[in-house]
Design an enzyme around this catalytic site. Structure first.
Site: not given
Length: 422
Positions: A262, A376, A278, A84
């Site tokens: 998030k 972004h 993990d 991202e």
């Protein structure tokens, strides 16, 4: 092309190259596609084949380095693996803005993991609960005998909890084995202990044991991070108040809190992945912890101090390790640990928490000022240029025009590229 089927007898027995050929035959892949799959980059095909089943290649994710971080007084470079745009830049910018106030301070609650043993078909569950608690010494001996290596390194059984829960199929007695896993994430160790203890629990109580597995809600393995951003560093009271309003929104609304968290996990998962840990275990624990109050809420808290500066804190469960799994066998993961100077699992978890806090700061600041899309999409423009077919120097030229136009779309990029080539 061979007959389209997913039934490939003995597929797992084939070496990776033969698996590629078999899949290519069924899926109709040409030689170029097969060559692409066989190029496993800096992870040897044999090493990849030892990590998971039915390997046909690797999925390379960009690896970036977050700069400017001071964590517990130490200058720290942090590798981050993510697809991202803007994630690495966001951490670097947030870290730069709190350098003058000392950077980010972290702490942990220790390295305790929980293994659960489920007991059912007990007529008197409260009685059984006490029976189990009375066998604490035997349970400790069984657990420590299960992993003598962990014991030699200072880990092992630490405590015992037993709960009675009412399920739809009747009451169940759930035993928690509290285990210090040291520098290991600990899943294999605590799972083995749960399986070793289960027959004894069934024998003592006359019940039947079913599930014997760790809990990813590692609330005995919390990591914390805190930092201060001065008004001068962030751009004044208006920016601070906008960020506090954004946090307040997340604190009362689960729809907003999900996106808030998030953003934190953008950083947390990127460092977790870069070090071969993990990501799914870390993510599930984080989100479960965020909902413990009965409402899903932010993992961070934001306030202003007595001088009007912005302060942020992060607290979350974080089970990561340096021993075992891809962390030990993946050469890139080992290099990432070396770059960040993480020689213990505790140091790694502290670094990850610092990145999570910095990531959240940048997201809140963007929301409170220019909006999340401006920065972004400016960074995402290169991806769009590549999607449009740009190569080499064309990528920079196309992305620059996209940003200048303020319209970062593939169709616009295709028009720009066509014009440049003419």
């Amino acid at each position: 092309m061979a007959e389209k089927t997913s039934r490939i007898a003995g597929f797992y027995k084939l070496p990776p190259e033969e698996r590629v050929a078999r899949v290519a035959e069924i899926a109709g892949l040409d030689e170029a596609a097969q060559a692409h799959l066989r190029n496993t980059g800096n992870l040897d095909a044999a090493a990849a084949d030892a990590m998971i089943e039915n390997v046909i290649g690797t999925m390379n994710i960009p690896l970036g380095v977050a700069t400017n971080l001071i964590i517990d007084g130490e200058e720290t470079l942090v590798p981050m693996a993510t697809e991202e745009s803007s994630v690495v830049a966001a951490v670097s910018n947030a870290a730069r803005q709190c350098r003058d106030s000392g950077g980010i301070t972290t702490s942990t609650s220790g390295a305790l993991m929980i293994a659960q043993v489920q007991l059912v078909n007990v007529a008197n569950p409260e009685y059984a609960r006490l029976q189990i608690l009375e066998h604490r010494a035997e349970i400790k001996a069984i657990c420590d005998d299960t992993d003598p290596v962990l014991l030699r390194h200072g880990g092992g059984f630490r405590d015992l909890e037993v709960r009675v829960l009412e399920g739809r199929r009747g009451p169940m007695v759930v035993t928690h084995l509290i285990v210090d896993t040291g520098d290991a994430m600990g899943a294999n160790a605590v799972n083995s202990m749960a399986e070793a203890v289960a027959p004894s629990i069934a024998s003592w109580t006359g019940g039947q044991t079913y599930l014997r597995i760790l809990s990813n809600l590692a609330d005995r393995r919390l990591v914390r991070a805190r930092a201060t951003w001065t008004l001068d560093a962030i751009g004044g009271e208006g920016v601070r108040d906008g960020m506090l309003a954004a946090f307040d929104f997340a604190d009362v609304d689960p729809y907003r809190a999900a996106t808030h968290n998030k953003g934190i996990m953008n950083g947390v998962s990127a460092v977790t992945l870069a070090t071969g840990n993990d990501t799914r275990a870390v993510e599930s624990g984080a989100h479960a912890y965020a909902a413990q109050s009965g409402q899903y809420r932010p993992l961070t808290r934001w306030e202003q101090d007595a001088d009007g500066n912005l302060t942020g804190v992060l607290e979350m469960p974080l089970a990561v390790g340096l021993i075992g799994g891809a962390t030990r066998s993946h050469p890139t993961a080992q290099l990432c640990l070396e770059i960040m100077g993480a020689r213990t699992a505790e140091r790694l978890s502290r670094t990850i928490a610092a990145v999570g806090l910095a990531q959240n700061f940048s997201a809140l600041k963007a929301l409170a000022t220019t909006g999340i899309q401006k920065g972004h999409m400016a960074l995402h423009a290169k991806n769009i240029a590549v999607m449009a077919g740009a190569t080499g120097d064309e990528v920079e030229a196309v992305s620059a025009e996209l940003v200048k136009a303020g319209t970062v779309r593939v169709d616009v990029a295709e028009e720009i590229l066509q014009r440049l080539r003419q």
